[in-house]
Write a protein that holds these residues in place. Structure first.
Motif, PDB file in Angstrom:
ATOM      1  N   VAL A  20       3.401 -29.533   4.791  1.00 21.71           N
ATOM      2  CA  VAL A  20       4.382 -28.553   4.316  1.00 21.71           C
ATOM      3  C   VAL A  20       4.996 -27.758   5.469  1.00 21.71           C
ATOM      4  N   ALA A  21       4.415 -27.840   6.657  1.00 16.83           N
ATOM      5  CA  ALA A  21       4.978 -27.174   7.839  1.00 16.83           C
ATOM      6  C   ALA A  21       4.422 -27.832   9.099  1.00 16.83           C
ATOM      7  N   TRP A  22       5.150 -27.645  10.175  1.00 14.44           N
ATOM      8  CA  TRP A  22       4.789 -28.232  11.468  1.00 14.44           C
ATOM      9  C   TRP A  22       4.971 -27.188  12.555  1.00 14.44           C
ATOM     10  N   ILE A  23       4.030 -27.160  13.494  1.00 11.70           N
ATOM     11  CA  ILE A  23       4.120 -26.278  14.657  1.00 11.70           C
ATOM     12  C   ILE A  23       4.028 -27.152  15.898  1.00 11.70           C
ATOM     13  N   ASP A  24       5.108 -27.176  16.680  1.00 10.35           N
ATOM     14  CA  ASP A  24       5.119 -27.981  17.903  1.00 10.35           C
ATOM     15  C   ASP A  24       4.092 -27.490  18.915  1.00 10.35           C
ATOM     16  N   ASP A  25       4.075 -26.176  19.136  1.00 12.78           N
ATOM     17  CA  ASP A  25       3.205 -25.592  20.142  1.00 12.78           C
ATOM     18  C   ASP A  25       2.634 -24.294  19.591  1.00 12.78           C
ATOM     19  N   LEU A  26       1.330 -24.248  19.405  1.00 12.79           N
ATOM     20  CA  LEU A  26       0.682 -23.076  18.822  1.00 12.79           C
ATOM     21  C   LEU A  26       0.924 -21.819  19.658  1.00 12.79           C
ATOM     22  N   ALA A  27       1.034 -21.965  20.966  1.00 12.88           N
ATOM     23  CA  ALA A  27       1.260 -20.817  21.849  1.00 12.88           C
ATOM     24  C   ALA A  27       2.597 -20.142  21.570  1.00 12.88           C
ATOM     25  N   GLU A  28       3.552 -20.875  21.012  1.00 14.22           N
ATOM     26  CA  GLU A  28       4.874 -20.324  20.730  1.00 14.22           C
ATOM     27  C   GLU A  28       4.996 -19.775  19.312  1.00 14.22           C
ATOM     28  N   ALA A  29       3.963 -19.923  18.504  1.00 17.14           N
ATOM     29  CA  ALA A  29       3.985 -19.408  17.131  1.00 17.14           C
ATOM     30  C   ALA A  29       3.828 -17.891  17.154  1.00 17.14           C
ATOM     31  N   PRO A  30       4.375 -17.204  16.144  1.00 15.00           N
ATOM     32  CA  PRO A  30       4.159 -15.757  16.069  1.00 15.00           C
ATOM     33  C   PRO A  30       2.662 -15.426  16.083  1.00 15.00           C
ATOM     34  N   ALA A  31       2.317 -14.298  16.675  1.00 16.91           N
ATOM     35  CA  ALA A  31       0.909 -13.927  16.892  1.00 16.91           C
ATOM     36  C   ALA A  31       0.092 -13.935  15.598  1.00 16.91           C
ATOM     37  N   ALA A  32       0.644 -13.421  14.515  1.00 17.13           N
ATOM     38  CA  ALA A  32      -0.100 -13.352  13.253  1.00 17.13           C
ATOM     39  C   ALA A  32      -0.396 -14.748  12.710  1.00 17.13           C
ATOM     40  N   ILE A  33       0.572 -15.642  12.794  1.00 14.65           N
ATOM     41  CA  ILE A  33       0.375 -17.022  12.329  1.00 14.65           C
ATOM     42  C   ILE A  33      -0.624 -17.727  13.230  1.00 14.65           C
ATOM     43  N   ARG A  34      -0.474 -17.557  14.535  1.00 14.77           N
ATOM     44  CA  ARG A  34      -1.385 -18.182  15.502  1.00 14.77           C
ATOM     45  C   ARG A  34      -2.823 -17.745  15.241  1.00 14.77           C
ATOM     46  N   ALA A  35      -3.032 -16.454  15.004  1.00 14.11           N
ATOM     47  CA  ALA A  35      -4.383 -15.938  14.768  1.00 14.11           C
ATOM     48  C   ALA A  35      -5.007 -16.546  13.516  1.00 14.11           C
ATOM     49  N   LEU A  36      -4.234 -16.661  12.446  1.00 13.80           N
ATOM     50  CA  LEU A  36      -4.749 -17.254  11.205  1.00 13.80           C
ATOM     51  C   LEU A  36      -5.112 -18.722  11.397  1.00 13.80           C
ATOM     52  N   ILE A  37      -4.279 -19.447  12.106  1.00 16.49           N
ATOM     53  CA  ILE A  37      -4.527 -20.877  12.321  1.00 16.49           C
ATOM     54  C   ILE A  37      -5.754 -21.081  13.201  1.00 16.49           C
ATOM     55  N   VAL A  38      -5.868 -20.320  14.279  1.00 14.30           N
ATOM     56  CA  VAL A  38      -7.029 -20.441  15.169  1.00 14.30           C
ATOM     57  C   VAL A  38      -8.307 -20.105  14.405  1.00 14.30           C
ATOM     58  N   GLU A  39      -8.275 -19.049  13.623  1.00 14.35           N
ATOM     59  CA  GLU A  39      -9.448 -18.649  12.833  1.00 14.35           C
ATOM     60  C   GLU A  39      -9.855 -19.761  11.862  1.00 14.35           C
ATOM     61  N   GLU A  40      -8.880 -20.362  11.211  1.00 12.65           N
ATOM     62  CA  GLU A  40      -9.163 -21.437  10.256  1.00 12.65           C
ATOM     63  C   GLU A  40      -9.727 -22.670  10.964  1.00 12.65           C
ATOM     64  N   LEU A  41      -9.135 -23.039  12.076  1.00 11.91           N
ATOM     65  CA  LEU A  41      -9.617 -24.207  12.821  1.00 11.91           C
ATOM     66  C   LEU A  41     -11.021 -23.992  13.351  1.00 11.91           C
ATOM     67  N   GLU A  42     -11.295 -22.812  13.880  1.00  8.92           N
ATOM     68  CA  GLU A  42     -12.631 -22.531  14.414  1.00  8.92           C
ATOM     69  C   GLU A  42     -13.691 -22.560  13.324  1.00  8.92           C
ATOM     70  N   GLY A  43     -13.306 -22.199  12.117  1.00 11.51           N
ATOM     71  CA  GLY A  43     -14.247 -22.229  11.004  1.00 11.51           C
ATOM     72  C   GLY A  43     -14.577 -23.631  10.535  1.00 11.51           C
ATOM     73  N   ARG A  44     -13.690 -24.595  10.805  1.00 10.02           N
ATOM     74  CA  ARG A  44     -13.901 -25.966  10.346  1.00 10.02           C
ATOM     75  C   ARG A  44     -14.362 -26.909  11.439  1.00 10.02           C
ATOM     76  N   GLU A  45     -13.982 -26.640  12.663  1.00 10.89           N
ATOM     77  CA  GLU A  45     -14.283 -27.570  13.749  1.00 10.89           C
ATOM     78  C   GLU A  45     -15.503 -27.106  14.528  1.00 10.89           C
ATOM     79  N   PHE A  46     -16.342 -28.047  14.873  1.00  7.46           N
ATOM     80  CA  PHE A  46     -17.491 -27.726  15.716  1.00  7.46           C
ATOM     81  C   PHE A  46     -17.665 -28.850  16.710  1.00  7.46           C
ATOM     82  N   ILE A  47     -17.041 -28.704  17.846  1.00 13.64           N
ATOM     83  CA  ILE A  47     -17.197 -29.660  18.939  1.00 13.64           C
ATOM     84  C   ILE A  47     -17.435 -28.849  20.206  1.00 13.64           C
ATOM     85  N   PRO A  48     -18.698 -28.552  20.490  1.00 13.71           N
ATOM     86  CA  PRO A  48     -18.979 -27.789  21.713  1.00 13.71           C
ATOM     87  C   PRO A  48     -18.543 -28.573  22.944  1.00 13.71           C
TER      88      PRO A  48
END
Length: 156
Positions: A54-82
């Motif tokens: 439903v949406a695409w982000i080319d570069d997470l660093a260029e996303a608005p801070a609030a969107i970037r924070a939500l996406i990083v939080e969600e990814l960290e909660g699901r991914e575990f690759i030390p």
């Protein structure tokens, strides 16, 4: 879809809600990395249930801070690759053996069952699977310290 053409928030149940430019809301969207090892912050797809994008982000660093924070939080909660930062020692050069490593999440040890549990990903990255199926990442085997590289060479 450009990163600014949608809004992203959490609902009262903690699910991500995406509102697109047309005002449509998608509850429970999930971010998915296109290249999780080689380019983890490039090419983020936001998908709804069933896997439809439903949406695409080319570069997470260029996303608005609030969107970037939500996406990083969600990814960290699901991914575990030390990420392995240093290999302190291994119990043996023959498998199975125990590896004692320093990761980005602290010190740990794991059992490498067979040499084939070390896989190349791209030109310089490695995925190391332990006996429980947990994957550890060596982001760049050419930039890891000399001692760790020497140990890796024995298994590659």
């Amino acid at each position: 879809m450009a990163t600014t053409s949608f809004q992203l928030r959490r609902d009262s149940f903690g699910k991500l809600v995406l509102t697109n430019a047309e005002g449509e809301q998608f509850v429970g969207v999930a971010p998915v990395r296109s290249f999780p090892i080689q380019a983890p912050d490039k090419g983020i797809s936001l998908v709804r249930e069933g896997g439809k994008e439903v949406a695409w982000i080319d570069d997470l660093a260029e996303a608005p801070a609030a969107i970037r924070a939500l996406i990083v939080e969600e990814l960290e909660g699901r991914e575990f690759i030390p990420e392995i930062l240093r290999i302190e020692k291994v119990s043996s050069i023959a498998t199975p053996c125990t590896w004692y490593v320093q990761t980005d999440r602290g010190e740990t040890e794991f059992v490498l069952k067979v040499d084939e549990d070390i896989r190349r990903v791209g030109e310089a990255s490695l995925l190391v699977a332990d006996s429980h199926g947990i994957h550890f990442l060596v982001r760049d085997m050419y930039r890891i310290d000399r001692h760790s590289r020497k140990i890796l060479d024995r298994f590659l």
